[in-house]
Scaffold this motif. Sequence first.
Motif, PDB file in Angstrom:
ATOM      1  N   SER A   1       0.728  -1.024   0.030  1.00 19.42           N
ATOM      2  CA  SER A   1      -0.005  -0.099  -0.146  1.00 19.42           C
ATOM      3  C   SER A   1       1.076   1.370  -0.061  1.00 19.42           C
ATOM      4  N   TYR A   2       0.331   2.324  -0.432  1.00 23.42           N
ATOM      5  CA  TYR A   2       1.075   3.548  -0.509  1.00 23.42           C
ATOM      6  C   TYR A   2       0.258   4.668   0.260  1.00 23.42           C
ATOM      7  N   SER A   3       1.034   5.330   0.781  1.00 26.38           N
ATOM      8  CA  SER A   3       0.361   6.565   1.333  1.00 26.38           C
ATOM      9  C   SER A   3      -0.036   7.523   0.612  1.00 26.38           C
ATOM     10  N   GLY A   4      -1.136   8.466   0.928  1.00 28.33           N
ATOM     11  CA  GLY A   4      -1.846   9.586  -0.094  1.00 28.33           C
ATOM     12  C   GLY A   4      -0.809  10.561  -0.404  1.00 28.33           C
ATOM     13  N   ALA A   5       0.371  10.937   0.567  1.00 27.79           N
ATOM     14  CA  ALA A   5       1.160  11.800   0.366  1.00 27.79           C
ATOM     15  C   ALA A   5       2.262  11.394  -0.701  1.00 27.79           C
TER      16      ALA A   5
END
Length: 230
Positions: free
Chosen positions: A177-181
């Motif tokens: 998963s990836y952070s929105g930032a």
Amino acid sequence: MEPAFVLHRWPFQDSSLLVELFTQQQGRYRVVAKGARRPKSPWRAILQPFTPLLVTSQGRHELQTLRHAELAQASYPLTGTGLYSGFYVNELVQRLTSQYQPVDGLFDDYQATLERLGHGEAIEPVLREFEWRLLCHLGHGFDWCSDSNDDTIAADGHYQFVAEHGFWRVAEVQRNSYSGATLQRLAAFDLSEPSLLQAMKHIMRHALMPYLGDQPLRSRELFSQLKRNH
């Protein structure tokens, strides 16, 4: 005559070459270069990958005959990792485009990528940008700014990438998963940190997967061998 590059070539019959061309006007197609393997053939030295050419071919069937080829300019000086990266770019064009179906803008982006590799620019950003532009040219681009529900990517959110669909918001940090930032920075093509480069590489690899099929990329295998040998 039209601008062209050699994507790949094979020996053909006694003294000829079978050449896969990528051209500005006709897209990707194959030609027979008669006598090109003879020592005195003017084509022997120039029908090479990463060499800008001007070509003329003739024929109504799938396999045309090369009638004329000349240098448009000097070859791009790809060496080492840059050379293997060039083979990777060629293989993407071979695998993802269809014969005789030119794609607006792709030839120019391809040539610009070879030029950047030849100038010794950082490899990873150049390849990631070409992968993204290729997907967009083929109609497979996705939204970096909104998730699967058309909600704006939130800096404090967490997202997973699903090929052919884009980003899905998840409740908490998960594997891959990836952070929105992070996604916001990638949307601006900010690859200034190793973690951003790695995230972009993973996303692009998953984005390309449905269109490449099950056959492994030969260029990727060659690059792995190069790294093992050094």
